[in-house]
Motif scaffolding. Structure first.
Motif: not given
Length: 368
Positions: A162-186
């Motif tokens: 909610e706070e990120w939304w209030e600061r203006g963020v409108r899109l989120i990609g959970p990954a770049w490399g792997g994260t605690r959310f999902c597998g990612g590049t490499r």
């Protein structure tokens, strides 16, 4: 025709290299000549005058920092070891965008709402103003910035969204490399329990989900689970990169899923994403613009229309002039795509949709 670019790492560049995007790309290149900036990130493709001459009206501007395990040297100060550090660094980048727009409101505007988007588009419909002594590219219109989070490690728990939304963020990609959310590049892998919790809260608030960098298994799970808008802001079709085994590119199954959900894909004019095996440092003239046109056409043919393809350059995101197709010197040269698409048989309305109209349509659907 207006251009919308769905991926630029402006804040990362500003904090890492001190780049000033109110200047022209050519001026920045002169100032950086002989420095480590071009060595690590190539010559810049971006600058406010080039946005003007290229009719680049809107950018998805990212929040991005590198996981510590992928940092390549002391020069990269935007690296994190844990979620707490990622949170702090991403907030620093939010502050960068606040300063950029606050100090240069005639050049850059944050776009958070539908009303702000419509006001921006009306400005771009008007003729460019000039006093007669100024180059037309220097006397234009503000560029809109829609904020996008690339890699969601900064979100320590879903309640923070909610706070990120209030600061203006409108899109989120959970990954770049792997994260605690999902597998990612490499770092392949599926969605995790934390990842599904993140998506659930994102959907409740209204974020768009960016599948870029997500491993195929995670992306397919997200396509089945997420009820909101789904895009890939910057990714190319793996099917046209024969011999590549990278999970960074979009498989046909993921592309079909995005299309079935009415989503969008931003195609990337990066030589390594246009010719399998090309790597930074190889000859630039090995690649021209034709493979980019083929990538665009591949998405349109798969969709059966031109309503799902766009441009997501990733310019200055670890590469620049030395790593883009011949014929593209700055972002202004994306206007050349119009003639090439026309030669391939695309109608004027379809070309306008690909260059910017499709992204504008998606934003009109989701902005509050």
């Amino acid at each position: 025709m207006l251009i919308v670019d769905s991926h630029q790492d402006l804040a990362w560049n500003i904090l890492t290299f001190g780049r000033d995007y109110t200047k022209s790309a050519l001026q920045t290149r002169r100032e950086e000549q002989g420095t480590l900036h071009a060595l690590h990130n190539d010559d810049t493709m971006l600058g406010w005058p080039e946005y003007q001459s290229g009719q680049v009206a809107l950018i998805f501007a990212t929040l991005f920092v590198t996981p510590k395990r992928f940092c390549t040297g002391d020069w990269d100060r935007q690296c994190y070891e844990d979620g707490l550090q990622a949170n702090r660094l991403y907030r620093d980048q939010l502050d960068v965008y606040d300063r950029l727009t606050g100090e240069n409101p005639e050049k850059f505007l944050q776009i958070r709402t539908l009303a702000e988007l419509e006001r921006l588009l009306k400005i771009w419909e008007l003729p460019s103003k000039s006093d007669g002594n100024l180059d037309p590219s220097q006397a234009g219109r503000p560029v809109g910035l829609v904020l996008s989070m690339e890699g969601a490690e900064a979100v320590r728990e879903p309640g923070e969204l909610e706070e990120w939304w209030e600061r203006g963020v409108r899109l989120i990609g959970p990954a770049w490399g792997g994260t605690r959310f999902c597998g990612g590049t490499r770092e392949p892998g599926p969605m995790t329990a934390e990842g599904f919790a993140l998506l659930e809260q994102m959907a409740d608030i209204g974020f768009s989900l960016d599948l870029s960098h997500m491993d195929e298994k995670a992306a397919l799970q997200a396509l089945d689970f997420y009820p909101g808008q789904i895009i890939a802001s910057h990714g190319n079709a793996l099917a046209l990169l024969k011999g590549s085994e990278s999970n960074r590119h979009l498989t046909d199954r993921v592309i079909h899923g995005i299309l079935e959900r009415g989503g969008m894909i931003g195609l990337v004019p990066f030589n390594a994403f246009l010719k399998a095996g090309w790597k930074r440092g190889d000859r630039r003239d090995e690649v021209n613009i034709d493979p980019l046109i083929s990538q665009i056409d591949y998405i349109c043919q798969m969709a059966g229309d031109a309503l799902h393809a766009g441009i997501g350059t990733d310019f200055d995101g670890g590469f620049g002039l030395q790593s883009v197709p011949m014929g593209i010197d700055t972002i202004a040269d994306l206007q050349k795509l119009a003639a090439l698409l026309s030669e391939k048989g695309y109608a004027t309305d379809d070309i306008a949709a690909i260059l910017g109209g499709n992204w504008i349509s998606r934003l009109r659907q989701v902005l509050p």
